[in-house]
Structures are given as C-alpha cells and as structure tokens.
Design an enzyme around this catalytic site. Structure first.
Site, PDB file in Angstrom:
ATOM      1  N   LYS A  17       0.679  -1.328   0.068  1.00 57.64           N
ATOM      2  CA  LYS A  17      -0.063  -0.005   0.056  1.00 57.64           C
ATOM      3  C   LYS A  17       0.821   1.158  -0.052  1.00 57.64           C
ATOM      4  O   LYS A  17       2.020   1.120   0.367  1.00 57.64           O
ATOM      5  CB  LYS A  17      -0.875   0.033   1.325  1.00 57.64           C
ATOM      6  CG  LYS A  17      -0.379  -0.168   2.375  1.00 57.64           C
ATOM      7  CD  LYS A  17       0.125   1.164   3.262  1.00 57.64           C
ATOM      8  CE  LYS A  17       0.842   1.113   4.648  1.00 57.64           C
ATOM      9  NZ  LYS A  17       1.569   2.090   5.170  1.00 57.64           N
ATOM     10  N   ASP A 150      -2.735  -1.710  10.508  1.00 61.83           N
ATOM     11  CA  ASP A 150      -3.185  -1.610   8.949  1.00 61.83           C
ATOM     12  C   ASP A 150      -3.695  -2.907   8.527  1.00 61.83           C
ATOM     13  O   ASP A 150      -4.161  -2.959   7.105  1.00 61.83           O
ATOM     14  CB  ASP A 150      -1.607  -1.477   8.218  1.00 61.83           C
ATOM     15  CG  ASP A 150      -1.419  -0.054   8.057  1.00 61.83           C
ATOM     16  OD1 ASP A 150      -2.261   0.562   8.695  1.00 61.83           O
ATOM     17  OD2 ASP A 150      -0.166   0.257   7.915  1.00 61.83           O
TER      18      ASP A 150
HETATM   19  O1  C5P Z   1      -0.618  -1.364  15.075  1.00 66.82           O
HETATM   20  P1  C5P Z   1       0.932  -1.899  14.867  1.00 66.82           P
HETATM   21  O2  C5P Z   1       1.194  -3.014  15.412  1.00 66.82           O
HETATM   22  O3  C5P Z   1       1.115  -2.005  13.326  1.00 66.82           O
HETATM   23  O4  C5P Z   1       1.566  -0.711  15.261  1.00 66.82           O
HETATM   24  C1  C5P Z   1       2.845  -0.747  15.475  1.00 66.82           C
HETATM   25  C2  C5P Z   1       3.461   0.461  16.265  1.00 66.82           C
HETATM   26  O5  C5P Z   1       3.359   1.801  15.653  1.00 66.82           O
HETATM   27  C3  C5P Z   1       2.475   0.590  17.577  1.00 66.82           C
HETATM   28  O6  C5P Z   1       3.172  -0.315  18.624  1.00 66.82           O
HETATM   29  C4  C5P Z   1       2.613   2.018  18.009  1.00 66.82           C
HETATM   30  O7  C5P Z   1       3.740   2.370  18.584  1.00 66.82           O
HETATM   31  C5  C5P Z   1       2.526   2.802  16.545  1.00 66.82           C
HETATM   32  N1  C5P Z   1       1.289   3.210  16.128  1.00 66.82           N
HETATM   33  C6  C5P Z   1       0.630   4.425  16.740  1.00 66.82           C
HETATM   34  N2  C5P Z   1      -0.360   4.796  16.116  1.00 66.82           N
HETATM   35  C7  C5P Z   1      -1.084   4.112  15.335  1.00 66.82           C
HETATM   36  C8  C5P Z   1      -0.449   3.042  14.608  1.00 66.82           C
HETATM   37  C9  C5P Z   1       0.767   2.383  15.118  1.00 66.82           C
HETATM   38  O8  C5P Z   1       1.440   4.838  17.654  1.00 66.82           O
HETATM   39  N3  C5P Z   1      -2.130   4.588  14.921  1.00 66.82           N
END
Ligand code: C5P
Length: 297
Positions: A17, A150
C-alpha cells in the site's frame, strides 16, 4: 488481494500500500495515535501459499525474492505476523488445526508499504478458506484489528480512508488507476519509533480535496496534495528520507511523499510509461530498490 483457491491449496497475492494522505490527529491514552489516512493498494505483491494438513502444527517458511537486504531481512517464523494471524484464527475456532504455509516476500520490510500487514490479512483469508471455518468479514476484521492497525485495510481490499488507529476502514470508490515510482532505500525504520516522536496536529487534513482531484482524474493537483505527517519525524530518524525528498524533487513527478512511517518514498506519475522512465533514472542514482507500480481503484 487476489485469491486462487482449490481443494488442496489457497494462493493469495498480497499487495503493498501507499499512504497518499496521512494525518496524525492526537496521541491516545493507549499509546496509539488517532489517524486519518487515505490508502491505495499497489501492484507489488507478496505471495502466500496455504495448505491445510493434519497434525495441528503450522509449518511456516519464508523466502525473499528481490528483497533489499536479501534473506537477511526476513523476520523469524515465531514473530511473523502470518503465524500470529493463523494462531489467532485457530484460537477463535477453538480447534487444533494444522497447515503448511509458504510466503514469498517481495515487498520490502520496514518500508511503510504494509507488507507484513498485507501478509497477515492474506493469512486470515487463506486460513478461513483452507480450514473451511466460515468466519464472516466482520469476524475476520475483529481478529485483524487485534493483530495490527493496518491489517483491516488489506482485509477489505481496494482504496480506503482509515481512521481510529487505522483499523476503521471506509472503502472509497472511483479513485481510478494511478502510476507511481516507489523507492526503498537501504535502511528501514520501525513504525513505533517514528510515531513516538511525531507531532500531532489535532485538525483534519485536506484528504477530501485529494480524493476529489483523484476522482476527476486531475492528477497534477492530486500530486500537490500528497501529505504525510510522519515525514518530519522519519526525517529526524533516517538521513535517507531527506535524501529521497531531494532526489524526487529533481524528477519529473507530479508530487512525492513518504509512505506510512517510511522509509519508502514514492512519486505520482502521469502514465505507466513515465513511471518506468522515472524509475530507470532513479535506479542510476544508487538510492536503493526502485519499483514502477500501478495503484488505486
Ligand atoms: O498496530 P501496529 O502493530 O502496526 O503498530 C506498530 C506501532 O506503531 C505501535 O506499537 C505504535 O507504537 C505505533 N502506532 C501508533 N499509532 C497508530 C498505529 C501505530 O502509535 N495509529
């Protein structure tokens, strides 16, 4: 996501993406950030091959094809989102199900291109089909959101506006095909590190104008509206971000921007032919892996 399924095998092409717009609205009490993001899938794919087997084990293997950094950059099986997604699915079904799963990785890792999330969404769909579980999209969405911000976007397929921490997906129609050049430099960033030092803005961005421009095919205007609030933070963490911004500013593109938390940078082109031409130019500048890809729809 393209799915081919037979009695023996489920094969899924899991796309990358690009974030054409990413606004960070506020930091939440749970440590995540409230977002508003316009995402489009693009034609750079990992391939997931899933076969249901007896015995209750998940035999996972992963090979890299044309990955920057080669196989050295592949994640360990135990921490791979594919395995975590299949474990979540088995737990929800309450059954000791087994599978042989092979992942062919082509989407660079730590790039902001969503490769790991797309693989996880593909694993949920493959497991649901291959194990004949019959979970609804809403049930898979719930599992996806629990695994990563995502992942729901990839589960729904197509272009979308994503809100919340990214897991609230509103599909958007009429985006049309767009051509991009994507560059992955020889250094990656961790998503959490970039979010930790970003500065939220607390007001909604101009994604409606961007969407309207894309819908009427005004790519020149759309190019000017590409926006990523994380770019400033990523610039502080990797010198490659500023380098790529400079490189793209010298190229004949309609606009350029960081994708997600980086480090991949992309430019919007007028046509597929122009994207290939720009990619060939960029390839000569020793800036990493370069791809000409179509996206949107
Ligand atoms: O949700 P995911 O595991 O992909 O996110 C990885 C890291 O990115 C999270 O632990 C967080 O620190 C940060 N993140 C965030 N806000 C979001 C998505 C991700 O702070 N909306």
């Amino acid at each position: 996501m393209r799915i081919r399924s037979s009695a023996a095998l489920v094969e899924i092409s899991a796309p990358a993406k690009l974030n054409l717009h990413l606004e960070v609205l506020r930091r939440r009490d749970d440590g995540y950030h409230e977002l508003e993001s316009l995402l489009v899938p693009v034609g750079l794919f990992d391939t997931l091959l899933f076969r249901a087997v007896g015995g209750g084990d998940i035999d996972f293997s992963c090979v890299g094809e044309g990955l920057p950094g080669g196989t050295a950059s592949l994640p360990e099986a135990s921490e791979n989102l594919v395995v975590r997604a299949l474990n979540a699915l088995r737990a929800r079904a309450g059954r000791a199900l087994g599978a042989a799963v092979r992942l062919v990785k082509r989407i660079p890792i730590g790039a902001g291109l969503g490769g790991g999330s797309s693989d996880a969404a593909a694993a949920l769909v493959a497991g649901n089909l291959g194990w004949k579980l019959g979970f609804t999209l809403a049930e898979l969405h719930e599992l996806a959101a629990g695994l990563g911000s995502d992942i729901p976007f990839f589960l729904h397929g197509g272009s979308a506006i994503c809100r919340g921490r990214g897991e609230q997906v509103e599909p958007i129609a009429g985006v049309g095909r767009m051509d991009f050049v994507v560059c992955m430099p020889p250094a990656s960033l961790r998503t959490g590190d970039v979010y930790r030092i970003c500065t939220p803005v607390a007001r909604s961005g101009a994604w409606q104008d961007l969407l309207a421009a894309m819908r009427r095919g005004d790519l020149a205007f759309a190019g000017k509206l590409l926006h990523n609030r994380l770019e400033e933070a990523a610039t502080r963490l990797s010198p490659w971000v500023a380098r790529l911004r400079r490189e793209f500013a010298r190229l004949d593109v309609l606009g350029a921007c960081l994708s997600g938390s980086g480090t991949a940078y992309f430019g919007l082109c007028r046509t597929a032919w122009q994207a290939r031409r720009v990619a060939a130019l960029l390839q000569q500048r020793d800036v990493g892996q370069v791809y000409a890809v179509a996206g949107g729809c």
